[in-house]
Write a protein that holds these residues in place. Sequence first.
Motif, PDB file in Angstrom:
ATOM      1  N   ASP A 126       5.937 -20.127 -27.485  1.00 35.68           N
ATOM      2  CA  ASP A 126       5.284 -19.652 -26.415  1.00 35.68           C
ATOM      3  C   ASP A 126       5.127 -20.638 -25.213  1.00 35.68           C
ATOM      4  O   ASP A 126       5.699 -21.819 -25.123  1.00 35.68           O
ATOM      5  N   LYS A 127       4.224 -19.995 -24.162  1.00 34.59           N
ATOM      6  CA  LYS A 127       4.223 -20.845 -22.888  1.00 34.59           C
ATOM      7  C   LYS A 127       3.590 -22.257 -23.038  1.00 34.59           C
ATOM      8  O   LYS A 127       3.878 -23.349 -22.491  1.00 34.59           O
ATOM      9  N   TYR A 134       8.562 -17.709 -24.834  1.00 34.05           N
ATOM     10  CA  TYR A 134       8.699 -18.255 -23.567  1.00 34.05           C
ATOM     11  C   TYR A 134      10.192 -18.829 -23.330  1.00 34.05           C
ATOM     12  O   TYR A 134      10.940 -18.708 -22.411  1.00 34.05           O
TER      13      TYR A 134
END
Length: 516
Positions: free
Chosen positions: A91-92, A156
Amino acid sequence: MTTTSVVIAVDIGTTATKTLAVSRDGRVVESHSIGYPLHAPAADRAEQDPEELFAAVADGIRAVVDKLKLRPEDVLCVTFSSAMHSLIAVDKEMRPLTPCITWADNRSAAYVDILKERYDGLGIYRRTGTPLHPMSPLLKLMWMRDHEPEIYNGAYQFLGIKEFVFARCFGRTVIDHSLASATCMFNLEKLEWDEGALRAAGIDASRLPEPVPTTYKLTGLRPELAARMGLGAETPFVVGASDGVLANLGVGAHEPGVYAVTIGTSGAIRGVVAEPRTDAEARLFCYALQEGYWVVGGPINNGGIMFRWVRDELATLEAEEARKLGQDPYDYLSALAAEVQPGSEGLIFLALMAGERAPYWNPNARGVFFGLSLQHGKKHMVRAVLEGIMYRLHSVAAALRDNGADIREIRASGGFARSPFLLQLLADVLGVPVTVPESIEASGLGAAMLGLLAVGEVGSLSELDGWVDSGGTRYEPNPGSHATYEKLTAIYAKVYHQLEAPFSDIAAFQNEQSAE
């Protein structure tokens, strides 16, 4: 440079991360190894925990720093080697959304044909140099798109394990050219992500790390990690390269006719050419290293993992006897195999239990004893398995020779290079001399070489040729044994090709059973 200055080389492998402290003259002055499991939740899965791998990197660096009582200023740089083809969705915040899907994972096997039929797979191979196989992150992404769309769409970025480490340490996602060229998504001529491959994956370049040269440096290590590792925040981290291409540097196999063979869990045979080169039959890889250094060759799935299977499943009583005698079980089993004549009296083992990569690229391949008769005992089977590993390398060498390779000498590295029996067996099967440099930690040494180049300690890699003792232990092929193996490798190839269709059938059956 002070007398205590070292390069710390981190080699992230399939079963362990090895951390070396290497002096300016190429001596390994300290080392530390941290192992971890390879998880197989299904027959076609091979995964690892990204957090365990990251901890092995951080703790391995700290262990070497502590053993040598290094100050931050004593560390010229930290440089990296890594196993290829891993994939982690993040993820980010760079938290993993998936396990680390390793090179040995075959879940995307069905996508080889899809890539060939729908996306000009052969064209992608020719541009990227990565053979079409479920090891490649491209096929893993195609599988994830269809089977785990929530993760695929929500991720992401998609990273390999080394890129995951850099993201944690520096908040940046970069990938060196050598690992990028092992994804099946990197254009070798343009040195950028390949548009056709990205279309097949269904992503754009923003969801992959930035490609950078193997000598690229990162600084600004997060303070809490600098403290954990015993480093300074401004200690340069050199991105390094893949374990395969670095092994060639580490054993000095970068001149015409000299090839590197590495056997650890898996194995490979590789040589260096001056420009990108692919195979008309898509049997071989071509990976970037540095300008003027392109590594061609082929990997096998079934290296040391086969010897471990022999120890743990086929010869458990013998292995236990060795332990009672205070002997290494592998040495004991090698001595047992040495009691049998070359060729195992006509017993051939197709060492394909983990599926196979070069030159067949067949994830459905399986292990086979062929020629088994009442005259054969366990020691014949042990020797046949070890010979079968070398037959796998012979088949890759044959593909290289088809492409004009003049293989005159082999430089050996990896765990098998500790075994005189296996080294002589390799020389006899391939029919060329095998030499073993003083240090068999080839990938780590190769990473250290790149590190010194990156921080300006040397002006070119050629300045470090003295690191490798090419006059190490040398094994000459036995002409009689080689003649025997020439006959048997020809039979071996015939047996494999006649079993290609049944391999697919039995693999499908095994997958069905595993799913129940």
